[in-house]
Design a protein around this motif. Structure first.
Motif, PDB file in Angstrom:
ATOM      1  N   THR A   1      64.991 -26.529 -19.493  1.00  0.00           N
ATOM      2  CA  THR A   1      64.976 -25.285 -20.268  1.00  0.00           C
ATOM      3  C   THR A   1      66.354 -24.975 -20.827  1.00  0.00           C
ATOM      4  O   THR A   1      66.500 -24.597 -22.004  1.00  0.00           O
ATOM      5  CB  THR A   1      64.493 -24.128 -19.380  1.00  0.00           C
TER       6      THR A   1
ATOM      7  N   GLY B   1      68.923 -25.114 -29.345  1.00  0.00           N
ATOM      8  CA  GLY B   1      68.268 -24.225 -30.294  1.00  0.00           C
ATOM      9  C   GLY B   1      66.786 -24.455 -30.427  1.00  0.00           C
ATOM     10  O   GLY B   1      66.177 -24.048 -31.434  1.00  0.00           O
ATOM     11  N   LYS B   2      66.161 -25.079 -29.427  1.00  0.00           N
ATOM     12  CA  LYS B   2      64.732 -25.362 -29.494  1.00  0.00           C
ATOM     13  C   LYS B   2      63.950 -24.287 -28.736  1.00  0.00           C
ATOM     14  O   LYS B   2      64.479 -23.617 -27.847  1.00  0.00           O
ATOM     15  CB  LYS B   2      64.432 -26.741 -28.900  1.00  0.00           C
ATOM     16  N   ASP B   3      62.699 -24.163 -29.097  1.00  0.00           N
ATOM     17  CA  ASP B   3      61.824 -23.217 -28.433  1.00  0.00           C
ATOM     18  C   ASP B   3      61.353 -23.804 -27.103  1.00  0.00           C
ATOM     19  O   ASP B   3      60.841 -24.924 -27.052  1.00  0.00           O
ATOM     20  CB  ASP B   3      60.630 -22.894 -29.323  1.00  0.00           C
ATOM     21  N   VAL B   4      61.544 -23.032 -26.054  1.00  0.00           N
ATOM     22  CA  VAL B   4      61.165 -23.533 -24.729  1.00  0.00           C
ATOM     23  C   VAL B   4      59.667 -23.747 -24.622  1.00  0.00           C
ATOM     24  O   VAL B   4      59.193 -24.752 -24.082  1.00  0.00           O
ATOM     25  CB  VAL B   4      61.646 -22.551 -23.636  1.00  0.00           C
ATOM     26  N   GLY B   5      58.917 -22.861 -25.128  1.00  0.00           N
ATOM     27  CA  GLY B   5      57.467 -23.015 -25.114  1.00  0.00           C
ATOM     28  C   GLY B   5      56.833 -22.310 -23.938  1.00  0.00           C
ATOM     29  O   GLY B   5      57.413 -22.189 -22.862  1.00  0.00           O
ATOM     30  N   GLU B   6      55.627 -21.866 -24.164  1.00  0.00           N
ATOM     31  CA  GLU B   6      54.914 -21.118 -23.143  1.00  0.00           C
ATOM     32  C   GLU B   6      54.503 -22.010 -21.979  1.00  0.00           C
ATOM     33  O   GLU B   6      54.453 -21.566 -20.828  1.00  0.00           O
ATOM     34  CB  GLU B   6      53.676 -20.469 -23.764  1.00  0.00           C
TER      35      GLU B   6
ATOM     36  N   VAL C   1      67.395 -24.654 -24.777  1.00  0.00           N
ATOM     37  CA  VAL C   1      68.012 -23.441 -25.333  1.00  0.00           C
ATOM     38  C   VAL C   1      69.347 -23.775 -25.985  1.00  0.00           C
ATOM     39  O   VAL C   1      69.677 -23.254 -27.071  1.00  0.00           O
ATOM     40  CB  VAL C   1      68.185 -22.396 -24.215  1.00  0.00           C
TER      41      VAL C   1
ATOM     42  N   THR D   1      57.455 -22.425 -19.545  1.00  0.00           N
ATOM     43  CA  THR D   1      57.692 -21.154 -18.867  1.00  0.00           C
ATOM     44  C   THR D   1      56.628 -20.872 -17.811  1.00  0.00           C
ATOM     45  O   THR D   1      56.924 -20.418 -16.697  1.00  0.00           O
ATOM     46  CB  THR D   1      57.730 -20.019 -19.891  1.00  0.00           C
TER      47      THR D   1
END
Length: 865
Positions: free
Chosen positions: A155, A162-167, A159, A170
């Motif tokens: 994670t 600059g990437k989206d961690v995603g649901e 971050v 999480t």
């Protein structure tokens, strides 16, 4: 011992193959034209009249005699090998005793130390509790921590990029954190102060003391079960009303501490379930082989179809044999419970031997039709299996495909260094699988050697190929295995005896049914004899069958005596007193002088973790005695105390005083010395002296009249310097155990600082020991290597100059300043000859100085002769 057995089998089976050259030559004269090249010399195409005792029977009888003699003599060679290994390599097992049936309420190592010190110098006492469920849950929690750390690292990297961690990530992290909370609650529910002592491990400094303890504490089963004494000499084995069971333990790396609490019901219940599933696997294999063999029989007229079916059966057998080790290992670990790794390997060994031998030979024979036994298709099928076992399996092992995928495909995707390190540990060394490969090849080769004499050449070649491949894989690819005892070698030797006996039975069956043509002429055969119901046997055939009947009965009862009756006799004798097996002469090497050995520290192992997790407080144990790797990551050396489960991190709900009740203990005891006289140690040279408070060592007498030193809570202390908690020092090429000081009493400061110590050995050792304690954990300079001599002493090799020396070279980091004259002084002090009454010592900062005991003065420069 495994590799020695391979080499011995290579030579012995090779000799048997040469004996059968005459049979191969005679059979080849009767083989019909067009016989497949690999089947020349087999029984293919032979008639009943061509069976002769001088042609086929005599050579096979000699083979049985050679193999039988070898198997019975192998026990003698094993005993000699065990004795040689025991004398050449000293291990903790040689110095330790394992105590069961201990007073359950006694958990303090000091109590056991006071009991066992009457036999000699005790180095370590380890107490293991019946806290297995707690340890397993805490190990699961540690593994979950690693998984959470990996996701958090992933994670953070996403971050930062600059990437989206995603649901999905999480949610997975939230689920793990919730499971971690639940697991912590389960751990807390298992914490209770009434855990009891289950086993105690005591390590003596001398092997003769260990043997004396085993002899004096030898008890019988009746004494243990009914807690009574049959002999007055066993009074020493009673502690607080309990008759102790004292025996030699397995090696520290073999003990499975988390299973010590399990009962015999758990043990035998697990065995029953695992063997039942193994029987189910063999039943499925029987059905598949029957379908393939039926097609061989039905298509006997078509050579191409028959051959393809035979190869299909051979491929199936090879694939199943390759899958069985992994399957039965997982089955054993999931269903069974064992208290040591040797017992696990022995269990796997037995199931693998039964499954592989039945699958490869017995089932193939059973599912084959009577009139197809000597057919070209069936004989080719058997030979294909032998060749596949000889070459295919070792080649696949050398390719090591799975490990390469883990190293080059899976490892780069791991987010943490620790997870990547796990994948580079090397393949698991399954010694049980190695032994079963050897025995299965021997079993199949002997099973069909009567009808295919050339199978003995294939079997001998397989032993050599396996020896070469396994040696290479062990040194280059596989992880370092635990130290096993001789139990696996003993089990394999018994299977060799069974293989020879099965060969005799099958040779009798093959010769009595020769040439497998008319089912109506089939004789009636049982385990002992065969009856000619159709009265069709030739004189030579009848003679061969009768000889094999006699040899089979003799070998059976002789083997039964070796395998079972002797055990029953020994078991009856052990009702009153256990026998103590002593291998060779006791070594004079002390345990404190050994290098690379570990103590019996309660721990747990997990495949996902490189190092074991310690089930006790290890902060006061010298790292040299801990069974963990000295890992260095980002310039930081691993602190072994972080591997202890007895910590605030693993038990945030309990303090240190409470955690003592939940875990076992491992305690080190310094060496006991006799106080001979009081001497005064000379001070350091006055130009570098710093005033310090002198100390007096307070000695406490033991009941033997000797002086006993007790460890000081704060470790060693010396003038002007705080001490640590050292256990060893390097000197004279060996680690020597130094002593500790407990009670310190202040005395008035004199104008000239003098250290008043009743035991001069302690005073002389303190500054040297502290400096050498620091040196032990420093790396060696570039181009240097430490090795161990035949006497067990460490020495150091300088590969640049091709020289060796006893003293450890000093590591100096690049660019580090060197004190003027220090190097020259070190070389001079190593080679100088001191006058009588002079001694070389080192100050707390490591600088050498010289003590003149004649005048009570000290000097920085060496004396002039």
């Amino acid at each position: 011992m495994y590799f020695r057995q391979l080499l011995l089998l290579f030579f012995v089976v090779g000799i048997c193959a040469c004996v059968n050259l005459s049979t191969i030559s005679k059979n080849s004269e009767y083989n019909p034209e067009g016989t497949v090249g690999t089947l020349i010399g087999s029984v293919y195409g032979l008639t009943r009249e061509q069976l002769k005792y001088s042609n086929q029977g005599q050579a096979d009888i000699i083979t049985c005699v050679i193999l039988g003699t070898f198997v019975f003599a192998l026990k003698y060679f094993e005993s000699k090998n065990i004795e040689q290994i025991d004398l050449a390599q000293q291990t903790p097992q040689d110095y330790a005793v394992r105590v069961t049936r201990v007073p359950k309420h006694v958990k303090n190592p000091d109590a056991y130390y006071g009991f066992f010190k009457k036999w000699g110098d005790v180095v370590f006492v380890s107490v293991a509790l019946n806290n297995g469920p707690l340890l397993k849950k805490m190990a699961d929690s540690r593994e979950m921590d690693e998984e959470i750390a990996a996701i958090e690292a992933t994670t953070a990297a996403m971050v930062a990029a600059g990437k989206d961690v995603g649901e999905k990530v999480t949610k997975k992290l939230d689920d793990l954190l919730k499971k971690k909370t639940d697991l912590t609650g389960e751990v807390q529910a298992l914490t209770k102060p009434n855990y009891q002592a289950k086993a105690v491990y005591v390590i003596f400094n001398n092997e003769r003391d260990q043997r004396a303890c085993l002899r004096d504490c030898a008890t019988g089963i009746l004494e243990e079960q009914f807690n009574m004494q049959c002999f007055s000499m066993n009074d020493n084995s009673t502690m607080e009303g309990e008759v102790l069971r004292v025996e030699e333990p397995v090696e520290p790396s073999e003990v499975i501490y988390e299973n010590l609490h399990l009962s015999p019901v758990d043990y035998y219940g697990g065995l029953f379930k695992s063997y039942a599933i193994t029987a189910g696997i063999l039943g499925i294999s029987f059905a598949i082989l029957q379908s393939l063999s039926v097609s061989v029989s039905d298509n006997a007229t078509g050579e191409e179809e028959t051959s393809s079916s035979g190869y299909a059966a051979a491929i199936f057998v090879s694939v199943l044999n390759g899958m069985l080790p992994w399957t039965l290992k997982k089955l054993t670990l999931a269903m069974e419970v064992h208290v040591d790794e040797g017992d696990v390997q022995t269990s796997i060994l037995r199931k693998l031997m039964i499954a592989r031998c039945l699958n490869t030979a017995v089932l193939m024979y059973v599912v084959t039709d009577f009139d197809a036994q000597f057919s070209s298709a069936n004989l080719s099928q058997v030979q294909s299996i032998l060749i596949a076992d000889c070459f295919t399996t070792p080649v696949i092992r050398c390719l090591n495909i799975y490990e390469h995928v883990m190293h080059y495909v899976v490892a780069p995707t791991k987010p943490t260094q620790s997870q990547m390190n796990v994948l580079f540990q090397g393949a698991y060394w399954n010694l049980a699988e190695r032994y079963t490969d050897m025995i299965k090849t021997l079993f199949v080769g002997l099973f069909y050697s009567t009808v295919i004499p050339s199978s003995l050449f294939i079997t001998s070649a397989a032993m050599l190929v396996t020896y070469i491949v396994d040696r290479y894989c062990l040194l280059r690819m596989w992880s370092r295995p635990p130290m096993y005892d001789e139990s696996l070698a003993s089990a394999s030797r018994k299977m060799m005896m069974i293989s020879v006996w099965v060969h005799i039975i099958m040779a009798r069956v093959f010769f009595s049914n020769w040439p497998y043509k008319v089912k109506e002429e089939r004789p009636d055969c049982n385990l002992w004899v065969c009856t000619d119901q159709g009265n069709v046997w030739t004189p030579d055939q009848k003679r061969i069958v009768r000889v094999y009947e006699l040899v089979g009965i003799l070998i059976f009862f002789f083997g039964l005596w070796i395998l079972f009756f002797r055990k029953v006799t020994n078991a009856c004798k052990s009702l009153c007193c256990q026998s103590v097996d002593e291998v060779g002469k006791a070594s004079s090497v002390e345990y404190r002088n050994l290098t690379g050995v570990s103590a019996y520290v309660p721990n747990l192992k997990r495949d996902s973790l490189i190092n074991p997790l310690f089930a006790c407080d290890v902060s006061v144990i010298d790292p040299l005695y801990l069974p963990c790797r000295k890992v260095t990551l980002d310039g930081q050396t691993l602190d072994p105390s972080t591997l202890s489960l007895s910590s605030d991190t693993d038990m945030p709900f309990a303090n240190a005083a409470q955690r003592v009740n939940y875990f076992g203990a491992c305690k080190y005891y310094p060496k006991q010395t006799v106080l001979q006289q009081q001497q005064v140690a000379a001070p350091l040279p006055t130009q570098q002296m710093r005033p310090a408070q002198p100390v007096t060592v307070q000695m406490s007498p033991t009941h033997h009249g000797q002086q006993q030193q007790r460890p000081m809570a704060g470790g060693f202390s010396a003038p002007g310097q705080q001490g640590g908690n050292p256990y060893r020092q390097q000197g004279g090429g060996a680690h020597q155990m130094m002593q500790q000081v407990q009670q310190v009493k202040q005395v008035p400061v004199q104008q000239t600082p003098v250290v008043q110590i009743q035991n001069v050995a302690v005073a002389m050792a303190v500054p040297q020991m502290q400096q050498q304690r620091q040196v032990q954990f420093e790396p060696l300079p570039v181009g240097w290597e430490m090795k161990i001599s035949a006497q067990g002493q460490p020495y150091y090799v300088n590969h640049k100059t091709q020289t060796t020396q006893w003293t450890r070279p000093v590591y100096r980091a690049a660019g580090a300043p060197q004190r003027p004259g220090m190097a020259g002084m070190r070389q001079q002090s190593q080679g100088v000859v001191l006058p009588r009454g002079w001694e070389l010592k080192r100050a707390p900062d490591g600088r050498p100085y010289y003590v003149d005991h004649n005048t009570g003065t000290t000097h920085w420069t060496p004396p002039q002769l």
